[in-house]
Enzyme design. Structure first.
Site, PDB file in Angstrom:
ATOM      1  CG  HIS A 219       0.733  -1.497  -4.021  1.00 59.32           C
ATOM      2  ND1 HIS A 219      -0.358  -0.905  -4.583  1.00 59.32           N
ATOM      3  CD2 HIS A 219       0.262  -2.515  -3.272  1.00 59.32           C
ATOM      4  CE1 HIS A 219      -1.451  -1.520  -4.166  1.00 59.32           C
ATOM      5  NE2 HIS A 219      -1.107  -2.507  -3.388  1.00 59.32           N
TER       6      HIS A 219
HETATM    7  N1  UDP Z   1      -3.369   5.010   0.667  1.00 58.08           N
HETATM    8  C1  UDP Z   1      -2.923   5.922   1.618  1.00 58.08           C
HETATM    9  N2  UDP Z   1      -1.714   6.519   1.415  1.00 58.08           N
HETATM   10  C2  UDP Z   1      -0.939   6.278   0.326  1.00 58.08           C
HETATM   11  C3  UDP Z   1      -1.422   5.364  -0.646  1.00 58.08           C
HETATM   12  C4  UDP Z   1      -2.636   4.738  -0.435  1.00 58.08           C
HETATM   13  O1  UDP Z   1      -3.607   6.176   2.609  1.00 58.08           O
HETATM   14  O2  UDP Z   1       0.162   6.841   0.222  1.00 58.08           O
HETATM   15  C5  UDP Z   1      -4.656   4.357   0.905  1.00 58.08           C
HETATM   16  C6  UDP Z   1      -5.629   4.494  -0.212  1.00 58.08           C
HETATM   17  O3  UDP Z   1      -6.324   5.718  -0.121  1.00 58.08           O
HETATM   18  C7  UDP Z   1      -6.532   3.281  -0.009  1.00 58.08           C
HETATM   19  C8  UDP Z   1      -5.585   2.252   0.527  1.00 58.08           C
HETATM   20  O4  UDP Z   1      -4.443   2.953   1.010  1.00 58.08           O
HETATM   21  O5  UDP Z   1      -7.523   3.540   0.954  1.00 58.08           O
HETATM   22  C9  UDP Z   1      -5.217   1.332  -0.598  1.00 58.08           C
HETATM   23  O6  UDP Z   1      -4.215   0.527  -0.227  1.00 58.08           O
HETATM   24  P1  UDP Z   1      -3.231  -0.158  -1.270  1.00 58.08           P
HETATM   25  O7  UDP Z   1      -3.284   0.560  -2.556  1.00 58.08           O
HETATM   26  O8  UDP Z   1      -1.935  -0.286  -0.563  1.00 58.08           O
HETATM   27  O9  UDP Z   1      -3.825  -1.634  -1.382  1.00 58.08           O
HETATM   28  P2  UDP Z   1      -4.944  -2.303  -2.296  1.00 58.08           P
HETATM   29  O10 UDP Z   1      -6.192  -1.497  -2.199  1.00 58.08           O
HETATM   30  O11 UDP Z   1      -4.393  -2.402  -3.672  1.00 58.08           O
HETATM   31  O12 UDP Z   1      -5.120  -3.668  -1.681  1.00 58.08           O
END
Ligand code: UDP
Length: 357
Positions: A205
């Site tokens: 993403h």
């Molecule tokens: N996550 C979730 N469902 C999904 C994809 C990700 O619950 O379908 C959770 C994942 O386990 C983690 C968090 O969302 O705890 C991560 O968010 P994301 O990847 O959107 O953002 P980033 O960490 O890159 O800022």
């Protein structure tokens, strides 16, 4: 009673805030007002986390999403300032590196309300990433900086925080608290057809990948090759990614499912053979659940996982992604060095918030 106003807006912030909020509820002399900016608003990107993780319903619900970064951040700034003036909190608490984080920190600091930043000090050293700008600026206006790792503390030292009145504290990672707390709630995703027994769990993403047509095409190609030649790939797809893949007419052949709740994500992490991601949080969750990780980025803020040899960085290069997956598929990973604090971060944060008053 110390009044904390917490600002959240995006999926990873709901997960991080859930454990700190729980610790605030269990503590005395401190209370929380919750502001949701609306940055993520789909039921499966927002509501599901409030329902599953027991996060209090927002006291203030804004409806700000979409548009360019400056526009989104500016609108948040205006509305958060109004909310702060109305609620007069003793301190504002922000998480991570999104536009909601920066808008919250800036609005509060302009009103001379102290700001505490959870996940302070992380750096990718890539100023093309919107997240890097948000986290650097947020740290600059925070007076309590809760760092998850030793590297994060060192980054702030190098930026001269040793000479500032701000308090820099290494508390561990709230995402480990969440992983430990909710591990037993793991539930398989509801899906029309059964998921494969052995699979690669993928997430994708980050703007640096999804908004760059060449990188996105290379990654889609890599996912297809892994899926066809090594192990089925299960991809809970981010709404933005889904739209951009459709817009570019790319032929994604992997097993795509809707974004899942946290309990389903924990189940997928627990059952997969390897994690393939560009997410910040998911890189660590792979580690918490004993899975190797291949990260489709050029840099990571979580450098200790690369140093430990449990996370390989590949950028968006198709051959490097496919090669890294084949080297690591099915390996098991063990957290021997307690890199992320062992699940005590939220307790420490709340103790410090009470002391910092
Ligand atoms: N996550 C979730 N469902 C999904 C994809 C990700 O619950 O379908 C959770 C994942 O386990 C983690 C968090 O969302 O705890 C991560 O968010 P994301 O990847 O959107 O953002 P980033 O960490 O890159 O800022």
């Amino acid at each position: 009673m110390q009044k904390i106003l917490t600002i959240i807006g995006a999926r990873p912030q709901f997960i991080k805030a859930s454990v700190v909020s729980r610790a605030i509820q269990q503590a005395e002399g401190i209370g929380e007002i919750m502001l949701h900016t609306g940055q993520h608003f789909d039921a499966n990107m927002s509501d599901v986390f409030f329902n599953q993780l027991g996060i209090p319903r927002p006291d203030i619900q804004l409806d700000i999403h979409g548009g360019k970064h400056g526009e989104m951040t500016g609108r948040m700034l205006i509305e958060i300032e109004q909310a702060l003036a109305e609620h007069e909190p003793d301190r504002v608490l922000v998480y991570g590196d999104t536009n909601s984080t920066l808008a919250g920190a800036l609005a509060a600091s302009k009103l001379h309300i102290p700001v505490a930043h959870v996940e302070a000090g992380l750096r990718s050293f890539n100023m093309d990433m919107p997240e890097e700008i948000n986290r650097i600026l947020t740290d600059q206006v925070s007076d309590v900086l809760f760092c998850p790792t030793t590297t994060a503390v060192q980054n702030l030292d190098k930026e001269g925080f040793g000479n500032k009145p701000a308090k820099v504290l290494q508390v561990g990672d709230v995402m480990q608290d969440a992983a430990l707390l909710f591990a037993e709630k793991a539930a398989p995703p509801v899906s029309d057809t059964a998921l494969p027994d052995k699979f690669v769990l993928a997430t994708l993403h980050r703007a640096e990948n999804t908004d760059d047509p060449v990188r996105l095409e290379q990654i889609v190609h890599a996912l297809n090759l892994v899926h066809e030649e090594q192990a089925p790939v299960v991809l809970p797809i981010h709404p933005r990614t889904r739209n951009l893949i459709a817009k570019q007419n790319l032929d994604l052949k992997v097993r795509v499912i809707d974004p899942v709740g946290y309990f389903e994500m924990v189940w997928l992490l627990n059952h997969c053979q390897l994690v393939l991601t560009d997410s910040g949080g998911v890189q660590k969750e792979a580690f918490f659940f004993g899975r190797p990780c291949v990260t489709m980025r050029d840099q990571t803020e979580w450098v200790e996982l690369v140093d430990e040899g449990v996370n390989e960085l590949t950028g968006a290069d198709t051959a490097r992604i496919v090669g890294a997956v084949s080297r690591n598929l099915g390996r098991r990973v063990v957290d021997t060095n307690q890199l992320y604090g062992g699940g005590q971060a939220s307790k420490r944060i709340v103790e410090e918030l009470k002391a910092a008053r």
